[in-house]
Enzyme design. Structure first.
Site, short mmCIF file in Angstrom:
data_model
loop_
_atom_site.label_atom_id
_atom_site.label_comp_id
_atom_site.label_asym_id
_atom_site.label_seq_id
_atom_site.Cartn_x
_atom_site.Cartn_y
_atom_site.Cartn_z
N LYS A 163 0.87 -1.18 0.00
CA LYS A 163 0.00 0.00 0.00
C LYS A 163 0.90 1.23 0.00
O LYS A 163 1.86 1.29 0.79
CB LYS A 163 -0.86 0.01 1.27
CG LYS A 163 -1.85 -1.16 1.37
CD LYS A 163 -3.03 -1.00 0.44
CE LYS A 163 -4.11 -2.04 0.73
NZ LYS A 163 -5.25 -1.93 -0.19
N ASP A 188 -0.55 -0.57 -4.40
CA ASP A 188 -1.98 -0.24 -4.39
C ASP A 188 -2.12 1.16 -3.79
O ASP A 188 -1.72 1.38 -2.64
CB ASP A 188 -2.75 -1.26 -3.55
CG ASP A 188 -4.26 -1.03 -3.60
OD1 ASP A 188 -4.70 -0.09 -4.31
OD2 ASP A 188 -5.00 -1.77 -2.93
N LYS A 263 -13.14 -8.47 -7.00
CA LYS A 263 -13.65 -8.76 -5.66
C LYS A 263 -15.15 -8.98 -5.77
O LYS A 263 -15.86 -8.04 -6.15
CB LYS A 263 -13.44 -7.56 -4.72
CG LYS A 263 -12.02 -7.28 -4.34
CD LYS A 263 -11.94 -6.04 -3.43
CE LYS A 263 -10.49 -5.70 -3.20
NZ LYS A 263 -10.29 -4.41 -2.53
#
Ligand code: MG
Length: 368
Positions: A163, A188, A263
């Protein structure tokens, strides 16, 4: 099948360590479980938006309200022609994909049990095991991060995800690349950058040979991502911006991405996930399974989904001990020695709901 009973549960589970991203820090998961009973067979589904609407406009409380007041009353007692019928029945209700996924995924698990078939096979899966990547939130220091990445590499994870965000980007990526010259990894951004202000930063990431840059720009955007993709060499991967099969179709037409994170919660369930996987495969685009903070019930569903052939990049599939001291299934999801999860060979996912632990984690329950 006729839906005889639907049980909706709101469960709270503490995370073993706080999870920091560009939009804040989470210390627990508030997850929704749905138990669907039809013709004496039951199936379990799960959807895990975050407790606050930071990743998505939906959060656990809005999902509870939409499920309890709109979606589940519309399905209780309904005659369905199989799990794909759930998404069709719920289509008149706009948006709310996380809420829809809670019950839609339960219908797939139910169907797998009715047929006595592993869920992965029912979805069209072809693999017997699936690869799991390792993910790291924003850490307190680069040294802490490097230690954690070293442990993940030593454990054999086939790829790493970091991240990043403002103030935690180029120097973090440079440190990891210098320490691990051959590592497959990606970043990300959770939608924290803008094309107008951050193009130089995003272009600078090209130097580090990342596998992809996940969701660099605004969470509803497709157009700026297409522009960005034309101006950087690293593949853009969309996450937050794709809420439906239609969004993905638009992303393909616009050239907004060269990889896709799928997802089920973000897109309304498993039928949409299978459809996007098919379209990505036909477009020659790498796809991978993303996760939220699911319990073992939801992770089991994701492992089955990841067995489809289009998922060519290792998924965000986490072993139970990564986040939870006490998970909600027996057994709990555990990684094999090669950092893979076995796909189910028994009906459903192979991760049975542990009713006592579910009762302890439940803060609200309602029947329809
Ligand atoms: Mg993401």
């Amino acid at each position: 099948m006729r839906i005889d009973c639907i049980e909706l549960r709101y469960c709270e589970l503490p995370l073993t360590e706080p999870w920091r991203t560009s939009f804040g820090t989470d210390t627990e998961t508030h997850t929704l479980l749905v138990r669907l009973i039809a013709d004496g067979v039951e199936g379990w589904g799960e959807s895990s938006p975050l407790p606050r609407p930071t990743y998505s406009p939906e959060c656990s409380a809005t999902c509870w309200a939409v499920l309890a007041e709109v979606l589940l009353p519309a399905l209780a007692g309904a005659e369905l022609n199989g799990p794909a019928d759930v998404a069709r029945r719920l289509a008149p209700f706009r948006g709310n994909p996380f809420a829809k996924a809670a019950v839609e995924t339960a219908a797939w698990d139910l169907e797998a049990h009715r047929r006595g078939e592993p869920l992965g096979r029912l979805l069209g899966g072809t693999r017997s095991e699936v690869e799991a990547g390792a993910d790291f939130g924003i850490q307190t220091s680069i040294d802490v991060l490097l230690e954690k990445v070293a442990a993940a590499v030593a454990a054999g994870h086939p790829r790493i995800k970091l991240k990043i965000g403002h103030g935690h980007d180029i120097e973090v990526v440079r440190a990891v690349r210098e320490a691990f010259p051959d590592l497959v990894f990606h970043v990300d951004c959770n939608a924290c950058y803008s094309l107008a202000d951050d193009l130089p930063t995003l272009q600078a990431l090209d130097a580090f040979e990342l596998a992809m840059i996940e969701q660099p720009l605004h969470y509803r955007d497709l157009v700026d991502h297409a522009e960005l993709q034309r101006r950087i060499a690293t593949p853009v991967c969309l996450d937050e911006s794709v809420h439906s099969v239609r969004d993905f179709e638009l992303a393909l037409r616009l050239g907004s991405c060269r990889a896709i994170n799928i997802k089920p919660g973000r897109i309304g369930g498993l039928a949409a996930a299978v459809e996007i996987e098919r379209r990505a495969r036909e477009a020659g685009m790498p796809a991978w399974v993303g996760g939220m903070f699911e319990s073992g019930i939801g992770v089991g569903l994701l492992i089955e989904l990841a067995s489809l052939p289009g998922f060519t990049y290792p998924g965000d599939l986490f072993p139970s001990e990564r986040f939870y001291a006490e998970d909600l299934t027996a057994p709990v999801p555990r990684l094999g020695p090669e950092c893979t999860f076995a796909v189910s060979t028994e009906p459903g996912t192979g991760y049975q709901p542990h009713i006592d632990r579910i009762e302890r984690a439940t803060t609200r329950v309602e029947h329809f």
